[in-house]
Design a protein around this motif. Structure first.
Motif, short mmCIF file in Angstrom:
data_model
loop_
_atom_site.label_atom_id
_atom_site.label_comp_id
_atom_site.label_asym_id
_atom_site.label_seq_id
_atom_site.Cartn_x
_atom_site.Cartn_y
_atom_site.Cartn_z
N ILE A 202 0.84 -1.19 0.00
CA ILE A 202 0.00 0.00 0.00
C ILE A 202 0.88 1.24 0.00
N GLY A 203 0.56 2.19 -0.87
CA GLY A 203 1.27 3.47 -0.90
C GLY A 203 0.37 4.57 -0.38
N LYS A 204 0.38 4.79 0.92
CA LYS A 204 -0.49 5.79 1.52
C LYS A 204 0.16 6.30 2.80
N LYS A 205 -0.01 7.58 3.08
CA LYS A 205 0.49 8.13 4.34
C LYS A 205 -0.65 8.84 5.07
N ILE A 206 -0.43 9.15 6.35
CA ILE A 206 -1.45 9.80 7.16
C ILE A 206 -1.41 11.31 6.93
N ARG A 207 -2.57 11.90 6.73
CA ARG A 207 -2.65 13.36 6.62
C ARG A 207 -2.30 13.99 7.96
N ASN A 208 -1.47 15.02 7.89
CA ASN A 208 -1.05 15.69 9.12
C ASN A 208 -2.05 16.79 9.47
N ARG A 209 -3.12 16.40 10.14
CA ARG A 209 -4.11 17.38 10.58
C ARG A 209 -4.20 17.34 12.10
N GLY A 210 -3.40 18.16 12.73
CA GLY A 210 -3.39 18.23 14.18
C GLY A 210 -2.49 17.22 14.85
N LEU A 211 -1.84 16.35 14.08
CA LEU A 211 -1.01 15.32 14.70
C LEU A 211 0.28 15.88 15.28
N ASP A 212 0.82 16.93 14.65
CA ASP A 212 2.04 17.53 15.20
C ASP A 212 1.81 18.03 16.62
N SER A 213 0.64 18.63 16.86
CA SER A 213 0.35 19.13 18.21
C SER A 213 0.12 17.98 19.18
N VAL A 214 -0.49 16.88 18.69
CA VAL A 214 -0.71 15.71 19.55
C VAL A 214 0.62 15.13 20.01
N PHE A 215 1.56 15.00 19.07
CA PHE A 215 2.82 14.35 19.39
C PHE A 215 3.91 15.31 19.85
#
Length: 376
Positions: A87-100
């Motif tokens: 599978i060629g797919k990545k997670i959209r970075n919507r608010g994840l930077d703040s979570v991590f």
């Protein structure tokens, strides 16, 4: 260290890629006084349920993980093994930077799934805690190093100083005789609505969890039903009393992450080695099929190999009834091997197993001091 102490007053992120795992973590975290919890849902069904769930609502936040195309291929996941393609797919970075940017631990069930591999790009430090069912009554296991053979269970067992008596060994033996693992009694139909909603979520919201086609869903469900009926017929034909001396081979689910990622042998290849050992020791070989094997092709391969080579398949009664009368036990890395050690059986593994080198007293220490209590 117990889990409650590890997670006390901590900021926790939890990856959810299955509804049952949401219920599992919700109940586990209900006993741990964490500071706050963020659930990252790889599927739509668990996300919608969690949004209305009042049990952890005040302490938790729920985020639906959505994907987008990517030329980068991550490490091989168990989902891709089951699907049969990459599978060629990545997670959209919507608010994840703040979570991590401010968290203490991320909790993952197993850790071989596609969603976790794609989350790794957001993890700056090794703060993962890995969970897995324990195949012991109402217990689960966790480790900061990985699950099963990758865990630190042996280290933690070695740190237990209590002397284990034979009475405690016997008590655990008796407890296991009537134990039925939850994945064995699970009905295929119970996940139909969840699977359907998750498929629509994958199409409409591009959720990160890799969903097969509707045709593939139907095929898996049909094959699982046929496999279950085949095993039921074998149970009826199996002898309740085996009079000859014999050794036992405990088969495992072919596409389980434990066999795929922690062993060089799978299915028939391991069975061939077991057959060779039984012939070298001049003893009858008995094969015990895994009652939750849903892959029809793999199940039929094992059955056909046994039929062609005159190997008896016996699934009568409980596994431990067959174990206790055997001369020795062989398996890839099934937890049934740990159960067998309780009966003073020699266990030959064809893969990496967390209990290799253990005694029956170590198994009791593992049960009493490493495993945690669960409602399941």
């Amino acid at each position: 260290m117990r889990l409650e102490k590890l997670l006390f007053d901590k900021k926790v992120v939890v990856l959810i890629d299955d509804f049952e795992r949401y219920l599992f973590f919700r109940d586990v975290l209900g006993k741990c006084r964490t500071k706050n919890v963020v659930f990252l849902h790889a599927t739509l069904y668990s996300f919608l349920y969690a949004k209305k769930d009042i049990k952890l609502n005040e302490l938790s936040e729920n985020i639906l993980l959505r994907g987008e195309s990517s030329p980068f291929i991550s490490m091989l996941s168990i989902d891709e093994v089951k699907l049969g393609f990459r599978i060629g797919k990545k997670i959209r970075n919507r608010g994840l930077d703040s979570v991590f940017s401010d968290y203490d631990h991320i909790l993952i069930f197993k850790g071989f799934q596609y969603a976790f591999y794609r989350l790794k790009e957001f993890l700056t430090e090794d703060k993962a805690v890995f969970f897995e069912i324990a195949n012991f009554p109402k217990k689960f296991q966790w480790s900061v190093t990985g699950v099963n053979a990758d865990s630190d269970h042996t280290l933690r067992v070695s740190e237990v100083n209590e002397k284990i008596t034979d009475e405690k060994v016997e008590s655990l033996r008796n407890l296991l005789f009537s134990y039925i693992p939850p994945h064995v009694s699970k009905k295929v139909s119970s996940k139909a609505l969840e699977s359907l909603l998750n498929k629509f979520g994958h199409i409409l919201f591009k959720t990160i969890y890799p969903e097969p086609s509707f045709l593939a869903y139907a095929k898996v469900a049909l094959y699982a039903l046929i496999s279950k009926r085949i095993i039921k017929k074998i149970v009826k034909k199996s002898r309740n009393n085996i009079t000859e001396n014999y050794c036992l081979f405990i088969a495992q689910v072919e596409h389980d992450s434990q066999t795929v990622f922690q062993s060089q042998e799978v299915g028939v290849s391991a069975l061939k080695k077991a057959k060779k050992i039984s012939e070298e020791r001049n003893i009858k070989l008995i094969v015990r099929l895994h009652p939750a094997e849903k892959n029809l092709n793999n199940l039929l391969q094992t059955i056909n190999y046994c039929n062609l080579n005159g190997i008896e398949i016996n699934n009568a009664g409980s596994l431990l009834n067959v174990v206790k009368d055997s001369e020795f036990v062989m398996t890839i890395n099934s937890t049934g091997g740990a159960h067998s050690i309780l009966f003073d059986k020699e266990v030959i593994n064809f893969g990496d197993a967390f209990y290799q080198g253990w005694t029956k007293y170590d198994v009791v220490k593992y049960y009493n001091y490493v495993l945690e209590n669960s409602i399941y």
